[in-house]
Design an enzyme around this catalytic site. Structure first.
Site, mmCIF file in Angstrom:
data_model
loop_
_atom_site.group_PDB
_atom_site.id
_atom_site.type_symbol
_atom_site.label_atom_id
_atom_site.label_comp_id
_atom_site.label_asym_id
_atom_site.label_seq_id
_atom_site.Cartn_x
_atom_site.Cartn_y
_atom_site.Cartn_z
ATOM 1 N N ARG A 176 0.024 4.904 2.919
ATOM 2 C CA ARG A 176 -0.173 4.515 4.342
ATOM 3 C C ARG A 176 0.379 5.681 5.148
ATOM 4 O O ARG A 176 0.494 5.553 6.542
ATOM 5 C CB ARG A 176 0.959 3.421 4.544
ATOM 6 C CG ARG A 176 0.503 2.085 4.255
ATOM 7 C CD ARG A 176 1.352 0.882 4.630
ATOM 8 N NE ARG A 176 2.353 0.924 3.302
ATOM 9 C CZ ARG A 176 3.505 0.016 3.427
ATOM 10 N NH1 ARG A 176 4.031 -0.375 4.648
ATOM 11 N NH2 ARG A 176 4.393 -0.055 2.533
ATOM 12 N N TRP A 178 -9.037 6.034 -0.530
ATOM 13 C CA TRP A 178 -9.341 6.384 -1.923
ATOM 14 C C TRP A 178 -8.413 5.714 -2.878
ATOM 15 O O TRP A 178 -7.585 5.418 -2.710
ATOM 16 C CB TRP A 178 -9.704 7.953 -1.864
ATOM 17 C CG TRP A 178 -8.617 8.641 -1.326
ATOM 18 C CD1 TRP A 178 -7.177 9.023 -2.153
ATOM 19 C CD2 TRP A 178 -8.423 9.095 0.138
ATOM 20 N NE1 TRP A 178 -6.425 9.491 -1.251
ATOM 21 C CE2 TRP A 178 -6.883 9.780 0.154
ATOM 22 C CE3 TRP A 178 -9.033 9.055 1.073
ATOM 23 C CZ2 TRP A 178 -6.462 10.329 1.045
ATOM 24 C CZ3 TRP A 178 -8.256 9.493 2.393
ATOM 25 C CH2 TRP A 178 -7.339 10.290 2.407
ATOM 26 N N GLU A 217 -4.866 3.473 -10.842
ATOM 27 C CA GLU A 217 -5.378 2.064 -10.505
ATOM 28 C C GLU A 217 -6.724 1.898 -11.593
ATOM 29 O O GLU A 217 -6.827 0.951 -11.809
ATOM 30 C CB GLU A 217 -5.976 1.935 -8.937
ATOM 31 C CG GLU A 217 -4.833 1.993 -7.934
ATOM 32 C CD GLU A 217 -5.599 1.540 -6.702
ATOM 33 O OE1 GLU A 217 -6.085 0.471 -6.340
ATOM 34 O OE2 GLU A 217 -5.765 2.847 -5.956
ATOM 35 N N CYS A 240 0.700 -1.212 0.051
ATOM 36 C CA CYS A 240 -0.042 -0.026 -0.073
ATOM 37 C C CYS A 240 0.970 1.197 0.078
ATOM 38 O O CYS A 240 1.722 1.440 1.028
ATOM 39 C CB CYS A 240 -0.881 -0.064 1.205
ATOM 40 S SG CYS A 240 -2.011 1.543 1.358
HETATM 41 C C1 HEM Z 1 -6.001 6.540 1.899
HETATM 42 C C2 HEM Z 1 -6.054 6.263 0.620
HETATM 43 C C3 HEM Z 1 -5.171 5.116 0.183
HETATM 44 C C4 HEM Z 1 -4.756 4.986 -1.052
HETATM 45 C C5 HEM Z 1 -4.431 6.037 -2.125
HETATM 46 C C6 HEM Z 1 -4.255 3.747 -1.101
HETATM 47 C C7 HEM Z 1 -3.487 3.309 -2.258
HETATM 48 C C8 HEM Z 1 -3.067 1.891 -2.602
HETATM 49 C C9 HEM Z 1 -2.673 1.354 -3.839
HETATM 50 C C10 HEM Z 1 -2.467 2.177 -5.328
HETATM 51 C C11 HEM Z 1 -2.538 0.073 -3.868
HETATM 52 C C12 HEM Z 1 -2.232 -1.015 -4.686
HETATM 53 C C13 HEM Z 1 -3.582 -1.411 -5.457
HETATM 54 C C14 HEM Z 1 -3.354 -2.351 -6.456
HETATM 55 O O1 HEM Z 1 -2.383 -2.156 -7.337
HETATM 56 O O2 HEM Z 1 -4.174 -3.267 -6.670
HETATM 57 C C15 HEM Z 1 -2.919 -0.223 -2.372
HETATM 58 C C16 HEM Z 1 -2.962 -1.602 -1.706
HETATM 59 C C17 HEM Z 1 -3.209 -1.778 -0.583
HETATM 60 N N1 HEM Z 1 -3.803 -1.081 0.425
HETATM 61 FE FE1 HEM Z 1 -3.863 0.845 0.197
HETATM 62 N N2 HEM Z 1 -4.490 2.881 0.149
HETATM 63 C C18 HEM Z 1 -5.172 3.523 0.759
HETATM 64 C C19 HEM Z 1 -5.741 3.223 1.997
HETATM 65 C C20 HEM Z 1 -5.748 2.037 2.397
HETATM 66 C C21 HEM Z 1 -6.367 1.598 3.591
HETATM 67 C C22 HEM Z 1 -7.193 2.602 4.543
HETATM 68 C C23 HEM Z 1 -6.024 0.484 3.851
HETATM 69 C C24 HEM Z 1 -6.357 -0.576 4.916
HETATM 70 C C25 HEM Z 1 -6.828 -0.325 6.330
HETATM 71 C C26 HEM Z 1 -5.091 -0.282 2.863
HETATM 72 C C27 HEM Z 1 -4.520 -1.207 2.596
HETATM 73 C C28 HEM Z 1 -4.103 -1.841 1.543
HETATM 74 C C29 HEM Z 1 -3.696 -3.129 1.306
HETATM 75 C C30 HEM Z 1 -3.847 -4.195 2.437
HETATM 76 C C31 HEM Z 1 -3.434 -3.367 0.058
HETATM 77 C C32 HEM Z 1 -2.868 -4.505 -0.776
HETATM 78 C C33 HEM Z 1 -4.165 -5.073 -1.382
HETATM 79 C C34 HEM Z 1 -3.613 -6.419 -2.159
HETATM 80 O O3 HEM Z 1 -2.863 -7.120 -1.703
HETATM 81 O O4 HEM Z 1 -4.412 -6.827 -2.986
HETATM 82 N N3 HEM Z 1 -5.048 0.805 2.056
HETATM 83 N N4 HEM Z 1 -3.172 0.807 -1.809
#
Ligand code: HEM
Ligand code: HEM
Lengths: 376, 376
Positions: free
Chosen positions: B69, B243, B248, B66
């Site tokens: 973070r 968000w 993506e 992610c």
């Molecule tokens: C606040 C804005 C956030 C942005 C801009 C963001 C951005 C991203 C992006 C770009 C990815 C890669 C997705 C992909 O390539 O399929 C990702 C993956 C991930 N994010 Fe975030 N994220 C946010 C919030 C969060 C929150 C709130 C959580 C959990 C509480 C979180 C947990 C994760 C996890 C676990 C992954 C990996 C998902 C997987 O393995 O398929 N993210 N995030």
């Protein structure tokens, strides 16, 4: 550099690989016996021409970071194992440039100099690549390639005189340490003759202003500070070249903030809104830089890959390796191109892990530091 | 699903982390004694509200893939541990959509349902995300999102009726298995009310023809099939959202050949030369798609990151973690964006390796298969 004796097991492993993949070379057993005896007697052994050529090709085939491996069998060997004197090493490097460039019809080539051995270390080329541009600190800025400010200083401290006036694209001299009895003499500087260096002036297929940026790049990428290890023998000087993939020039060498850093200038000329990164001006500028590199190399008749075509070729390579039952080491983060990664098929899969055995190109810490002009 | 007892050492490790990072929560020892006693007696223990909130936030902080973070402390918790009935789970998921969307001022939110425990498994949401679009096989082609053809079939086999006529952007229903005594009843399908789903029609700041492509996307990405593990307790249903980052949507969901595959159509509308990939039509189309997504979300007042800004924020996050003396797990290949990777600062460095301990989101093999409508 202390030179250790050759490990006979490593030698045997390589010989078995060579004979397995080259059945016409006959049974391996007699060769193993002879090589073990040679190592016992001399501390090392001498590769046959075919072994050396095969070893270099397999080292390419195993380069986890190289996207251009489909034609690994086509690597052309210049066997210069008898060469240790620094001026001869430099002359042979220049010979490499001439033979590999071929007015733009680039041929993948490797020149292998004397190995490390009981009678002393092999020669070394300090340059990261045989052709690179000098960087000069000028006030708070850098003229030329910032990556080579340190190396440029080293070259000057060894007696190199930059052209006058200094420019943004001054080809650096070769810095070479001889091998064997020449090793103790320390590094020598040798100018690269202008006519051995093919360069391409960059212009854009649609934007006339692009030519006025005064950009150019050299046609031939020859990595020259990696060690080549084959079957327990180590060749510290073995410069090799393929041809460029456009994005190496357009999205890294000319774009990186710590290289030529040209994105803002290109974006300004494109009249893009650079008030925020969110307007995607960097993204658009990098693409037009790439278009310019491709167009200019194509017009000049210089071999050049693009990231789309090369990604497809690379997947064919991976399939062939899998079909041959071979482990195919891949470093994803180097294979995926620096722009449009997700738009290329190499992005969307997993690969075998890089390995650390078998014929291989390696970058010594010392060589890495020297290539950047850092104290070792 | 067999439910094993909670490991008291895992519980203790988490409690120590919680008390170390939250000194105001007082000394850890009494809590450890109480929890060990509770596990002895009941086979499990119950997180306090603060422990649960902290655990979820740390799981986000530890998500190696992610990029978003930096604001991990802002994660908003909806504690629904008392909920196990499938229709209530579905209703709370809809509640999550409403509370997190806030007409576009998206709030990072997690809804945590009942954990696995001695009295049975927790509930599960089968969908990969709470909002996704159906995919229908139609002749040799797919209408909608090809990624969800299997899941769409599953939903239909469970009784879901697609809208008539079927469209390219039909929101899939929720497929939910209840927890505890509801588990045996098998999955239920629940429609997501239209007014709980905010969507953005895509248009381009300069190209009027773009709107005619008829593209749209949902505002809220809510991953719903990952398990949340905290201190030995496992919450199989814990949908969370941040968000979107524009790429993506623009460079993956709408661009991938096995998703909406829109690059060629966009390039045609741009009148680009698509005769060869080397003309960079893919690269240019992906950038205009990205510009359209950013522009449309911005105009609609929907929170959306871009890959440049988010990369910078991510490096601030990494620096803060380093300054706090914490291991900061990063999966480079997920953090580097799918376009212009080399133009973002996240590309140019190494990071700590991903780890597998501590509070963490995990994707079970079974959940992964169900999310794609594959047999389990
Ligand atoms: C606040 C804005 C956030 C942005 C801009 C963001 C951005 C991203 C992006 C770009 C990815 C890669 C997705 C992909 O390539 O399929 C990702 C993956 C991930 N994010 Fe975030 N994220 C946010 C919030 C969060 C929150 C709130 C959580 C959990 C509480 C979180 C947990 C994760 C996890 C676990 C992954 C990996 C998902 C997987 O393995 O398929 N993210 N995030
Ligand atoms: C024929 C055309 C070739 C193409 C298009 C090609 C392409 C590339 C590219 C794009 C990289 C990444 C460079 C970077 O990001 O800095 C690379 C790395 C590499 N290539 Fe190739 N290559 C070619 C030929 C060769 C040959 C002939 C060899 C050796 C015999 C070779 C060995 C390597 C090695 C060892 C690396 C890693 C360099 C490092 O670690 O810095 N390549 N190649």
């Amino acid at each position: 550099t202390a030179v250790r004796g050759v490990d006979p097991d490593e030698a045997e492993e390589f010989l078995r690989l060579f004979h397995t993949e080259n059945p016409a070379s006959g049974p391996v057993e007699p060769r193993i016996v002879a090589v073990r005896e040679e190592i016992d007697r001399t501390g090392t052994y001498v590769h046959t021409h075919d072994e050396l050529e095969f070893g270099a090709r397999v080292a390419w085939r195993s380069s986890a970071r190289c996207i251009g491996r489909l034609y690994w069998r086509s690597l052309h060997l210049r066997d210069r194992r008898h060469v240790t004197a620094p001026e001869e090493v430099a002359a042979e490097c220049v010979g490499h440039l001439r033979e590999a460039t071929r007015r733009g019809r680039i041929r993948s080539t490797i020149t292998i100099f004397a190995p490390d051995g009981p009678s002393g270390p092999g020669p070394r080329v300090w340059n990261e690549q045989l052709i690179r541009y000098a960087g000069y600190r000028a006030g708070g800025r850098v003229l030329g390639d910032p990556r080579y400010v340190g190396f440029t200083d080293t070259a000057r401290s060894l007696g190199w005189l930059p052209p006058s006036p200094m420019g943004r694209f001054d080809v650096l001299p070769l810095v070479v340490t001889g091998g064997g009895e020449h090793a103790a003499a320390g590094p020598q500087v040798h100018e690269v003759p202008r006519d051995a260096v093919m360069e391409v002036d960059l212009h854009h297929p649609e934007h006339a202003w692009f030519a006025e940026l005064g950009l150019r790049w050299h046609a031939l990428p020859v990595i020259s500070n990696m060690r080549l290890d084959i079957g327990g023998i180590s060749y510290p000087a073995a410069p090799f070249n393929g041809w460029y993939m456009a994005t190496e020039i357009s999205a890294r060498n000319l774009a990186d903030a710590d290289r030529y850093d040209m994105l803002a200038e290109v974006a300004d000329a494109m009249a893009l809104d650079t008030s925020s990164d969110r307007t995607l001006w960097r993204d658009r500028a990098a693409i037009e830089l790439t278009a310019a590199v491709q167009h200019s190399f194509d017009e000049a008749g210089v071999s050049l890959a693009d990231h789309h075509g090369e990604s497809q070729r690379f997947l064919r390579f991976v399939e062939k390796e899998e079909a041959a039952g071979r482990h195919c080491p891949v470093d994803w983060s180097w294979i995926v191109p620096p722009i449009s990664g997700g738009l290329t098929p190499v992005f969307h899969r997993y690969y075998d892990e890089p390995t650390d055995t078998g014929p291989m190109f390696r970058l010594d810490d010392q060589a890495k530091a020297r290539g950047r002009g850092c104290p070792v």
